[in-house]
Design a protein around this motif. Sequence first.
Motif, short mmCIF file in Angstrom:
data_model
loop_
_atom_site.label_atom_id
_atom_site.label_comp_id
_atom_site.label_asym_id
_atom_site.label_seq_id
_atom_site.Cartn_x
_atom_site.Cartn_y
_atom_site.Cartn_z
N ALA A 134 -7.91 3.95 10.65
CA ALA A 134 -8.00 3.85 9.19
C ALA A 134 -8.87 2.65 8.82
N PRO A 135 -9.62 2.74 7.73
CA PRO A 135 -10.48 1.62 7.33
C PRO A 135 -9.67 0.34 7.12
N ALA A 136 -10.26 -0.78 7.53
CA ALA A 136 -9.56 -2.06 7.46
C ALA A 136 -9.17 -2.41 6.02
N TRP A 137 -10.03 -2.06 5.07
CA TRP A 137 -9.73 -2.36 3.66
C TRP A 137 -8.43 -1.68 3.23
N ALA A 138 -8.32 -0.40 3.55
CA ALA A 138 -7.11 0.34 3.18
C ALA A 138 -5.89 -0.22 3.89
N ARG A 139 -6.05 -0.61 5.14
CA ARG A 139 -4.92 -1.17 5.89
C ARG A 139 -4.43 -2.46 5.25
N GLU A 140 -5.35 -3.30 4.80
CA GLU A 140 -4.92 -4.55 4.17
C GLU A 140 -4.28 -4.31 2.81
N LEU A 141 -4.77 -3.33 2.07
CA LEU A 141 -4.09 -2.98 0.82
C LEU A 141 -2.65 -2.57 1.09
N VAL A 142 -2.46 -1.74 2.11
CA VAL A 142 -1.11 -1.30 2.47
C VAL A 142 -0.24 -2.49 2.85
N THR A 143 -0.76 -3.35 3.73
CA THR A 143 0.04 -4.46 4.24
C THR A 143 0.41 -5.43 3.13
N LEU A 144 -0.54 -5.74 2.27
CA LEU A 144 -0.25 -6.66 1.17
C LEU A 144 0.75 -6.06 0.19
N ARG A 145 0.64 -4.78 -0.09
CA ARG A 145 1.60 -4.15 -1.01
C ARG A 145 3.00 -4.14 -0.39
N VAL A 146 3.07 -3.86 0.91
CA VAL A 146 4.37 -3.92 1.60
C VAL A 146 4.94 -5.33 1.52
N ALA A 147 4.11 -6.32 1.80
CA ALA A 147 4.57 -7.71 1.76
C ALA A 147 5.06 -8.09 0.37
N TRP A 148 4.37 -7.60 -0.66
CA TRP A 148 4.79 -7.88 -2.03
C TRP A 148 6.14 -7.24 -2.32
N HIS A 149 6.30 -5.98 -1.93
CA HIS A 149 7.58 -5.30 -2.16
C HIS A 149 8.72 -6.02 -1.43
N MET A 150 8.45 -6.47 -0.23
CA MET A 150 9.50 -7.07 0.60
C MET A 150 9.69 -8.56 0.33
N LYS A 151 8.79 -9.14 -0.47
CA LYS A 151 8.77 -10.58 -0.67
C LYS A 151 8.72 -11.29 0.69
N SER A 152 7.82 -10.78 1.55
CA SER A 152 7.68 -11.32 2.90
C SER A 152 6.65 -12.44 2.90
N GLN A 153 7.12 -13.67 2.89
CA GLN A 153 6.23 -14.83 2.88
C GLN A 153 5.30 -14.83 4.08
N TYR A 154 5.86 -14.53 5.23
CA TYR A 154 5.07 -14.61 6.46
C TYR A 154 3.92 -13.61 6.43
N GLU A 155 4.21 -12.35 6.10
CA GLU A 155 3.17 -11.34 6.08
C GLU A 155 2.13 -11.63 5.00
N TRP A 156 2.58 -11.99 3.81
CA TRP A 156 1.66 -12.27 2.71
C TRP A 156 0.71 -13.41 3.08
N HIS A 157 1.25 -14.49 3.63
CA HIS A 157 0.45 -15.67 3.94
C HIS A 157 -0.73 -15.31 4.85
N TYR A 158 -0.48 -14.55 5.90
CA TYR A 158 -1.55 -14.26 6.84
C TYR A 158 -2.50 -13.19 6.33
N HIS A 159 -1.97 -12.16 5.67
CA HIS A 159 -2.82 -11.04 5.31
C HIS A 159 -3.66 -11.30 4.07
N VAL A 160 -3.31 -12.27 3.25
CA VAL A 160 -4.23 -12.68 2.19
C VAL A 160 -5.54 -13.14 2.82
N GLY A 161 -5.46 -13.95 3.85
CA GLY A 161 -6.67 -14.43 4.52
C GLY A 161 -7.46 -13.32 5.18
N TYR A 162 -6.76 -12.35 5.79
CA TYR A 162 -7.45 -11.20 6.39
C TYR A 162 -8.19 -10.40 5.32
#
Length: 223
Positions: A75-103
Amino acid sequence: MEKGDAAWSETPVRIPPLAREQWTDAAREVFAFWGEPGAWENGSRTNSQMVLANHPPLAMAFNRFGKHVLIDNTAPAWARELVTLRVAWHMKSQYEWHYHVGYALNLGMTLEQIADVSVGPDAGSWSELDAAVLRCVDDLWSRSRVQDATWAVLAEHFDTQQLMDLIFVLGQYVMLGWALAAFGVQLEDGVDPIGFDLTTRAGLVPGTRLKPGESEQWADAPL
């Protein structure tokens, strides 16, 4: 919400990073999996790997799958990061959000677009496809199903393997987010955490981050 502090509800540490006196060769394989220089001898710089090393067979199985999700994914990297960031937002996952913002920034996503991930698929900045990617996350998060209209847009742009990979990205980061929260995995010492307002606790603007293997210097950047 205070500046740079996304009102994280952190769990106290329940499973700590593996103590040095418990470092077996199997644990060192976990440390070194992502290719960090010196990790075999000194441990990983990331708390996620140091906590997972408490259970090397599980950690290695998860890392192999994680490598496919993070790096070898169709899957395109752009779409994957949209998915990951939205998941992190829903979960309020500090760890995931911190790293994937930079990605995401490294892919060329703007801070305004990342802020709109928090708004969701109805934010005005998204293309039809981007909105469908975010709506797919929301569909599965709220209903455990993907609406036909959402799937139809995704299927216009992605082939079968890409669709499968995209769904497994979502599932992998939900699973990881649960584990990080349940175990109480904390961001590393010295990290300036990125809040959902996209400033750090010190008030700085987030910068780009390289994924493992994206350059020879990927592991040299500050956490």
